[in-house]
Design an enzyme around this catalytic site. Structure first.
Site, short mmCIF file in Angstrom:
data_model
loop_
_atom_site.label_atom_id
_atom_site.label_comp_id
_atom_site.label_asym_id
_atom_site.label_seq_id
_atom_site.Cartn_x
_atom_site.Cartn_y
_atom_site.Cartn_z
N CYS A 93 95.71 71.09 14.37
CA CYS A 93 95.69 72.14 15.29
C CYS A 93 94.09 72.48 15.71
O CYS A 93 93.91 72.89 16.60
CB CYS A 93 96.23 73.37 14.41
SG CYS A 93 95.75 73.54 12.80
N LYS A 125 109.20 77.38 3.00
CA LYS A 125 110.02 76.54 3.96
C LYS A 125 109.25 75.35 4.54
O LYS A 125 108.42 75.56 5.67
CB LYS A 125 110.76 77.07 5.07
CG LYS A 125 111.95 76.24 5.67
CD LYS A 125 112.24 76.95 7.24
CE LYS A 125 111.25 76.30 8.21
NZ LYS A 125 111.36 74.70 8.50
N GLU A 133 97.94 72.22 24.27
CA GLU A 133 97.69 71.70 23.08
C GLU A 133 98.74 70.58 23.13
O GLU A 133 99.91 70.65 23.21
CB GLU A 133 98.23 72.53 21.74
CG GLU A 133 97.90 71.72 20.59
CD GLU A 133 98.18 72.84 19.52
OE1 GLU A 133 98.98 73.44 19.70
OE2 GLU A 133 97.25 72.69 18.45
N GLY A 181 101.84 76.97 12.54
CA GLY A 181 102.51 76.20 13.45
C GLY A 181 102.08 76.59 14.85
O GLY A 181 101.07 76.80 15.11
N SER A 182 102.97 76.29 15.82
CA SER A 182 102.80 76.46 17.11
C SER A 182 102.40 78.17 17.56
O SER A 182 103.02 78.92 16.99
CB SER A 182 103.78 76.00 17.95
OG SER A 182 105.05 76.89 18.17
N THR A 183 101.61 78.23 18.44
CA THR A 183 101.44 79.46 19.02
C THR A 183 102.65 80.26 19.61
O THR A 183 102.96 81.42 19.37
CB THR A 183 100.30 79.69 20.21
OG1 THR A 183 99.23 79.38 19.50
CG2 THR A 183 100.21 80.87 21.00
N GLU A 184 103.47 79.44 20.30
CA GLU A 184 104.88 79.91 20.70
C GLU A 184 105.51 80.45 19.58
O GLU A 184 106.15 81.59 19.58
CB GLU A 184 105.31 78.66 21.26
CG GLU A 184 106.80 78.84 22.02
CD GLU A 184 107.71 77.78 22.43
OE1 GLU A 184 107.15 76.70 22.29
OE2 GLU A 184 108.63 77.87 23.05
N GLU A 236 98.45 81.03 11.61
CA GLU A 236 97.43 80.13 11.74
C GLU A 236 98.30 79.10 12.82
O GLU A 236 99.09 78.40 12.42
CB GLU A 236 97.04 79.05 10.61
CG GLU A 236 95.79 78.42 10.74
CD GLU A 236 95.79 77.06 11.41
OE1 GLU A 236 95.78 76.85 12.51
OE2 GLU A 236 95.95 75.89 10.58
N GLY A 254 104.57 81.21 16.39
CA GLY A 254 103.92 82.44 16.05
C GLY A 254 104.26 83.71 16.84
O GLY A 254 104.30 84.82 16.25
#
Lengths: 496, 286
Positions: free
Chosen positions: A307, A199, A404, A251-254, A273, A256
């Site tokens: 990132c 995706k 970030e 993508g974002s830590t959020e 990642e 993730g």
């Protein structure tokens, strides 16, 4: 809010560009964008069962480029079933030698059509053509080429283990390096004998859809790669699908963390990642001019939508002033504007949403007492833009030092001793990358041993290679992509 | 004439190199195979767990910077001491109802020795020099993750514990271990071995108590980098795994049917699963 920020200039130096550049636009003629794209499922473009579509734009002009399908749960289900079928009926048992040849075909095709891909990447994502042309595309092709060669050599990769593929990989990728991230995900998955449902990010689907064409031309068995476009809901449907054995997310830590929670207890394999807040550390004995280029490349490359960007500059106090002066001067020479212009250094911000996030964080920097500097910047009327920015007087507690920003915004802090540099560099929940600038070899290795980050660039920054493992410590995620280590997340290593 | 009375042992926690009782004042009864009361070990609280994590974090800074050779020697020394305590471990396992106490103790000692030797060898097996397409020297090597939580399997109480603990500690991680709930005594005796070995205080911390109660606190602790969920009951796994998302913990879970089978119960991949891979780039130029 934004307009106000863009004009603010408290800097001592207002650098002027010593000469004018004539426009040098790359031609768009090489790209044929269709009016409408279906989902790529089982080797064909199909209309979405969801019946929903969305527009994808050029962030530099806000013009609509095409209309793309939004995959609903029923579409994702079709894609996953196609991938399962392809895995069971052909791909799983295909000799590695043959899998390799398919991957070599894709690599070659990407090289043949690299300019077409590069232009499309810049049109849809806003990144400067010189980056998509010289970085994203060569690396994407190289990634397929590298992993192609692994497909028939897996037995040598992990001593005393029999490598077995997992099944269907559900892969969700970001908008900052669309085709490169597709390559990072698909190449190792396919080389190891898995099939995939990919995706792409909602704002940058077009190069992935062009890759689908390449995949068709390569005669890859239908269903080995499926590409479903959409936003967060599509991604959620994919990672939560019971037919998916392996989830790979960049993508974002959020997000993730949301994925980690969502698949808890399912036994699905996972690699993440995620975000970063990398320290780029400049010691007084560093080659300053090289370091300046490294700092600029570290944070303004790809508009800072990286990132592993060197978003926190740590400068030894004794060289703070010369570094700052040179940096301001260099900032004044950055050319911001049309991504398709071959001279452009900083292109368009990827989306309105990202631009407003950058502005919000920059505003917080000002509110919290840091000092902003921006060179004189002539930004186009339409599209999403942000002038290269740096902050001095930043303390570790400021949001711009902790969060970030994912934009062309540098926060500068200072230190006196190597120990202090380390303390500050490691004082973050992230741990993706770090940079060290010094002529002293022993200090580089001393720092390298103690920096808690997955990639350390010494006297360089933002280098990537398919043979070189990449990935984070701590909340920057887990698992590695690239190199020998990039195979492991896609394999079950069974004791021999 | 009366026979001499035994001096019974108080089984306590092992935190930061000391043997405290639970700050909560709690203990719980542990029964043997024939339902006799064996002991009342401490039932650790959340505060005890947090103290253990703090001790582990502090100890990690020194342990991870030790040379690999040094860690190998320190851990080999533990095996020497385990050998000396062989009879005590056999007795404790027998009392607890372990089916093959002698074999289990011997296998535990051998496993410990096997893992001690990996301290300076995993780097060869899974470190790489990467031939990047440019003038850079590029290499990747494994290093410790930091603080690792270990939920030990319920049985075999000693061999299961050793099989999960040794690969985690050998590369410089420091540990907070939740011992087998029903058979915790060998874990405490192991802690006594550690206390008299050269393993620095705080590198391995051992908690006894209720696994279901302790695990969520360990899984959600923000200063624990990774967690071994091998001993987590199947029905608690969803909840616990979800909790690890808070700070993006690495999770591992061994699925081993036969802990005596070296082919499946010990592996250098169990070592590297609790290590980070670090990649370093440096330009080459004259």
């Amino acid at each position: 809010m934004g307009d106000e920020i863009e004009r603010r200039d408290k800097g001592a130096v207002t650098a002027t560009v010593p000469w004018e550049y004539a426009a040098a636009p790359e031609s768009k003629e090489i790209v044929r964008i269709q009016d409408r794209y279906g989902l790529f499922i089982e080797g064909r473009f199909v209309d979405p069962l969801s019946g929903r579509t969305f527009e994808t734009i050029n962030p530099a002009t806000e013009e609509t480029l095409s209309v793309v399908s939004e995959a609903g749960p029923e579409d994702v289900d079709l894609a996953v079933r196609a991938a399962e079928k392809a895995w069971e009926s052909s791909w799983r048992d295909l000799p590695g030698r043959e899998r390799a040849k398919y991957l070599y075909r894709i690599a070659r095709s990407l090289q043949e059509r690299s300019r077409e891909f590069a232009v499309l990447e810049s049109l849809n994502g806003g990144k400067p053509i010189k980056e998509s042309r010289d970085v994203d595309l060569p690396l994407a092709a190289a990634h397929f080429f590298y992993y192609a060669g692994w497909a028939d050599k897996l037995a040598y990769a992990f001593p005393n283990r029999e490598p077995r593929p997992l099944g269907v990989a559900g892969q969700v990728i970001p908008w900052n390096f669309p085709i490169l991230m597709a390559a990072w995900k698909l190449a190792p998955a396919l080389a190891t004998g898995n099939t995939a449902v990919l995706k792409p990010a909602e704002t940058t689907p077009l190069t992935a859809l062009l890759l689908a064409e390449v995949i068709q031309e390569a005669d890859l068995p239908p269903g080995v790669v499926n590409i479903v476009t959409g936003a967060g809901e599509t991604g959620a449907a994919l990672v939560n699908h019971p037919g998916v054995a392996k989830v790979a997310f960049t993508g974002s830590t959020e997000v993730g963390k949301i994925i980690r929670r969502a698949i808890a207890g399912t036994g699905k394999r996972l690699t993440l990642e995620l975000g970063g807040k990398a320290a780029n550390i400049v010691f007084e004995d560093a080659p300053i001019d090289q370091a300046i280029e490294g700092i600029v490349n570290g944070i303004y490359f790809n508009q800072g939508h990286v990132c592993c960007a060197g978003s926190r500059l740590l400068v030894q106090e004794s060289v703070f002033e010369p570094v700052l002066d040179k940096l301001k001067e260099r900032l004044g020479t950055l050319r911001v504007g049309d991504p398709l212009d071959k001279n452009t250094d900083v292109g368009a911000i990827n989306s309105a949403a990202q631009l407003s996030r950058i502005k919000e964080l920059v505003e917080s920097g000002i509110q919290e007492g840091a000092e902003i500097y921006q060179p004189e910047c002539h930004l186009p009327e339409r599209g999403f833009w942000f002038c290269p920015t740096l902050f001095t007087g930043v303390s570790q507690s400021h949001r711009i030092a902790r969060e970030e920003i994912f934009g062309p915004v540098l926060s500068i802090l200072t230190f006196r001793t190597p120990e202090e540099a380390l303390e500050k560099a490691n004082n973050t929940p992230y741990g993706l990358s770090a940079g060290v600038w010094t002529e002293k070899g022993s200090r580089i290795l001393w720092m390298t041993q103690r920096l808690r980050a997955g990639v350390i660039w010494a006297n360089t920054f933002n280098r990537f290679d398919p043979s070189s493992p990449f990935g984070g410590y701590k909340e920057s995620g887990f698992g590695r992509e690239g190199g020998l280590h990039g195979l492991e997340p896609y394999l079950d290593l069974v004791p021999r | 004439m009366m026979d001499r009375l035994d001096v019974r042992k108080t089984y306590k926690l092992y935190i930061g190199g000391a043997f405290p009782r639970s700050e909560s004042g709690r203990s719980y009864p542990v029964f043997g195979a024939d339902r006799q009361l064996l002991a009342r070990p401490a039932r650790a609280s959340r505060k005890d767990l947090r103290d253990a994590v703090r001790a582990a974090r502090e100890a990690w800074k020194g342990w991870t910077m030790q040379t690999a050779f040094n860690r190998g020697q320190v851990l080999y020394r533990v095996a020497e001491l385990l050998q000396g305590r062989r009879a005590q471990f056999v007795q404790e396992l027998r009392d607890a109802g372990a089916p093959e106490p002698e074999r289990e103790v011997d296998a535990s000692i051998d496993r410990w020795v096997w893992y001690a030797g990996w301290s300076d060898k995993v780097h060869h097996v899974l470190g790489t020099v990467n031939p990047v397409a440019g003038p850079y020297f590029n290499f990747t090597f494994p290093e410790s993750m930091g603080v690792v939580g270990i939920v030990a399997p319920e049985t075999p109480a000693l061999l299961g514990l050793v099989s999960r603990l040794a690969p985690a500690v050998v590369t410089g991680n420091s540990l907070v271990v939740v011992a087998s709930e029903s058979r915790p005594l060998p874990a405490i005796t192991l802690a006594e071995v550690l206390a008299t070995s050269d393993v620095p205080p705080g590198v391995i911390n051992v908690l006894t108590g209720f696994t279901r109660e302790l695990t969520p606190w360990l899984a959600s602790h923000m200063d624990v980098n990774a967690i071994d969920l091998t001993g987590v009951p199947e029905d608690q796994l969803d909840e616990v795994e979800a909790m690890t998302a808070g700070n993006v913990k690495r999770t591992v879970r061994a699925r081993v049917d036969d802990w005596f089978d070296d082919a499946v119960a010990q592996s250098p991949y169990a070592v590297t699963a609790l290590m980070e891979m670090k990649t370093v780039w440096h330009p080459m130029g004259a």
